[in-house]
Every structure is written in C-alpha cells, then in structure tokens.
Motif scaffolding. Structure first.
Motif, short mmCIF file in Angstrom:
data_model
loop_
_atom_site.label_atom_id
_atom_site.label_comp_id
_atom_site.label_asym_id
_atom_site.label_seq_id
_atom_site.Cartn_x
_atom_site.Cartn_y
_atom_site.Cartn_z
N THR A 75 69.48 20.92 14.55
CA THR A 75 70.67 20.63 14.49
C THR A 75 72.36 22.12 14.68
O THR A 75 71.88 22.91 14.40
CB THR A 75 71.23 19.54 13.31
OG1 THR A 75 70.75 19.26 12.96
CG2 THR A 75 72.82 19.21 13.87
N SER A 76 72.44 21.63 16.23
CA SER A 76 72.70 22.71 16.28
C SER A 76 74.15 22.50 16.46
O SER A 76 74.99 21.58 15.58
CB SER A 76 72.72 22.93 17.93
OG SER A 76 72.98 22.19 18.62
N ARG A 78 76.96 23.13 18.33
CA ARG A 78 77.43 22.97 19.15
C ARG A 78 77.86 21.05 19.15
O ARG A 78 78.58 20.79 20.21
CB ARG A 78 76.81 23.44 20.65
CG ARG A 78 77.38 22.85 22.11
CD ARG A 78 77.08 23.80 22.86
NE ARG A 78 77.10 25.04 22.07
CZ ARG A 78 76.53 26.00 23.41
NH1 ARG A 78 76.08 26.08 24.91
NH2 ARG A 78 77.05 27.53 23.38
N LEU A 79 75.87 21.03 18.92
CA LEU A 79 76.21 19.89 18.59
C LEU A 79 77.65 18.82 18.38
O LEU A 79 77.90 18.32 17.96
CB LEU A 79 74.96 19.10 18.04
CG LEU A 79 74.89 17.38 18.28
CD1 LEU A 79 73.00 17.31 18.53
CD2 LEU A 79 75.34 16.75 17.57
N LEU A 84 78.48 18.93 23.35
CA LEU A 84 77.32 17.88 23.78
C LEU A 84 77.51 16.69 24.51
O LEU A 84 75.91 15.84 24.87
CB LEU A 84 75.70 18.62 23.37
CG LEU A 84 75.34 19.83 23.12
CD1 LEU A 84 73.99 19.53 21.67
CD2 LEU A 84 74.70 20.86 23.83
N LYS A 87 75.95 15.06 27.64
CA LYS A 87 73.94 14.97 26.84
C LYS A 87 74.00 13.34 26.00
O LYS A 87 73.07 13.10 25.24
CB LYS A 87 73.19 15.96 26.64
CG LYS A 87 73.41 17.36 27.02
CD LYS A 87 72.66 18.16 26.28
CE LYS A 87 72.54 19.20 27.62
NZ LYS A 87 71.42 19.15 28.27
N LEU A 89 75.37 14.01 23.13
CA LEU A 89 75.12 14.10 21.89
C LEU A 89 76.23 14.13 21.12
O LEU A 89 77.06 15.73 21.69
CB LEU A 89 73.84 15.41 22.24
CG LEU A 89 72.90 14.99 22.31
CD1 LEU A 89 71.72 16.29 22.64
CD2 LEU A 89 71.66 13.41 21.55
N THR A 114 73.50 26.94 20.12
CA THR A 114 72.92 25.97 20.20
C THR A 114 71.87 26.52 20.20
O THR A 114 71.33 27.51 20.28
CB THR A 114 73.44 25.08 21.66
OG1 THR A 114 72.46 24.12 21.73
CG2 THR A 114 72.76 26.11 22.90
N THR A 119 68.12 19.81 20.78
CA THR A 119 68.96 19.29 21.41
C THR A 119 67.98 17.86 22.05
O THR A 119 68.18 16.84 22.10
CB THR A 119 69.19 19.86 22.59
OG1 THR A 119 70.22 21.22 22.33
CG2 THR A 119 69.73 19.89 23.65
N TRP A 122 67.04 15.56 19.04
CA TRP A 122 68.47 14.41 19.22
C TRP A 122 68.30 13.95 20.71
O TRP A 122 68.70 12.06 20.13
CB TRP A 122 69.31 15.20 18.64
CG TRP A 122 70.09 15.57 17.19
CD1 TRP A 122 69.76 16.93 17.13
CD2 TRP A 122 70.49 14.60 16.62
NE1 TRP A 122 69.79 16.70 15.47
CE2 TRP A 122 69.92 15.92 15.15
CE3 TRP A 122 71.16 13.20 16.23
CZ2 TRP A 122 71.14 14.77 13.81
CZ3 TRP A 122 71.02 13.01 14.91
CH2 TRP A 122 71.11 13.97 13.84
N GLY A 123 68.14 14.54 21.93
CA GLY A 123 68.12 13.68 22.79
C GLY A 123 66.95 12.34 22.72
O GLY A 123 67.25 11.65 23.40
#
Length: 225
Positions: A75-76, A78-79, A84, A87, A89, A114, A119, A122-123
């Motif tokens: 998990t980043s 940035r998320l 994000l 996206k 997210l 990130t 990504t 989670w995406g």
C-alpha cells in the motif's frame, strides 16, 4: 488481537532492516512521529479486516515505496493521501475510521511515494468489485530490508536468517486471521510457505511485466472459490 500483533511487530530490530512501526527514518520522515503514525495506520487497517477477511495475499517484503512510509504492506502513501483517485483508488479502501497521514517529507515526493505493485494489486481488487476488507495484504518478511551502501531508499532480498524472524510473525498473522485461503504473490513468498508447509496457491508477481499474468491468475483463482 491486532493490538498485540502490531506491538510485537514493532519490536524487531536488525542491521540493514527498517521497521516502519518501531523506528523513525531520520533522513526521510516528516517528523519524529513517523513510527507512531505508521503503527496507528496499520492497526486500523487490521481492525477493519481481522475476523472478516477470508484471504491472505502474501508478497515477499516491505519496500521503500510502499509500506516503509504508509505502514501498510503493498500500500503506497500516495494511495492513502488520495493521489490515485484518478485510478479509482482512495484511502477509504484501506480504512474508514482514521484520517490518513503522510510520514515522508513532502520535498521528497510532493504527492507521497507510490509503488507500482501496490497500485496493480489494489487496482485489481477495485476492478473486480472485490471487497477490500475481504483480503489482508501481507509479507513473508514484514519489514523493509535495504542496502547499507544505498541507504533507506533502496530494497533488497531478505536473508534466510531474516526470513526466520518473518516466519514467526507470519504464523501469528495466520492464527490471528483464520484465513480460508493463502495466496502467494511470486515464487519467493511461495517458497517460504512451502518451507513452512502452509497450503497456498501461487500467482505471478505483478512486477517486471507480470501484471497481466497476475490479473489472469487471480481471476482464475477467484472463479474457483
């Protein structure tokens, strides 16, 4: 309980290993509260999943672009910070009962660090309409191993000795979560599970061109459960 697990996780110390929940990163943390913030975020992540999640998705180790600053595996930052949303997210996927906070200095990455793997994972959950609280993301070695010469903003493969310490926490996670299935992301995490005789299914790691195969294998796995 998640509280006891998180406390035990925070105690680990080793050379060339950064413990996001027990140590501050003096070069890159925003302030001296980094470890406390990451520990709080991990605890809220686990509280919303333990007892509810049916699947443990296991990768190899924490990376500097992911859990090092977010405090949550795969998990980043940035998320968490909402960077994000284009996206689809957002931080609400991770936890609802806490306002996310950054722990890295803004001058390093204005929108937070990130991680491509995070990504993609989670995406996939979002694209397939999978309840993000039905899955716990974790690592066979749940801390961040780095190169001494390259510094804290680097990643390396954990040693066999280090992995033994990770196994202790993995057993605790499995006991805590009572998961119905364990999915290994990549060969390295799968080999650890085999060594421990923990039944698991292997999928391709999404890094280095593996994103498409990761998605296809995950779809096939979900269609059989």
């Amino acid at each position: 309980m998640p509280e006891n697990f998180t406390a035990a996780l925070s105690d680990y110390r080793a050379e060339a290993v950064f413990n996001p929940w027990g140590e501050s990163d003096p070069q890159h943390d925003l302030d001296q509260q980094g470890a406390e913030t990451r520990r709080r975020q991990l605890l809220h992540y686990l509280r919303e999943r333990i007892g509810r999640a049916k699947t443990l998705l296991l990768a190899e180790a924490i990376g500097y672009q992911g859990g090092h600053f977010s405090g949550i595996p795969m998990t980043s930052e940035r998320l968490l910070l909402g960077g994000l949303k284009h996206k689809s997210l957002g931080p609400e996927l991770v936890f609802n009962d806490l306002e996310p906070q950054r722990t890295s200095r803004p001058d390093l990455r204005p929108n937070g660090f990130t991680e491509p793997t995070a990504t993609i994972v989670w995406g996939f959950l979002v694209d397939q309409g999978i309840d993000p609280r039905s899955v716990v993301l974790w690592n066979a070695f749940p801390w961040h191993p780095y190169h001494l010469k390259k510094g804290l903003l680097s990643n390396r493969t954990p040693t066999d000795e280090e992995l033994l310490s990770g196994h202790r926490m993995l057993h605790q996670m499995l006991e805590l979560g009572k998961f119905e299935q364990v999915v290994a992301v990549g060969e390295k995490s799968f080999s650890q599970l085999q060594q421990l005789q923990i039944p698991a299914t292997k999928v391709r790691h999404p890094a280095n061109g593996g994103a498409g195969k990761f998605r296809l294998q995950m779809l096939d796995l979900l269609s059989r459960t």
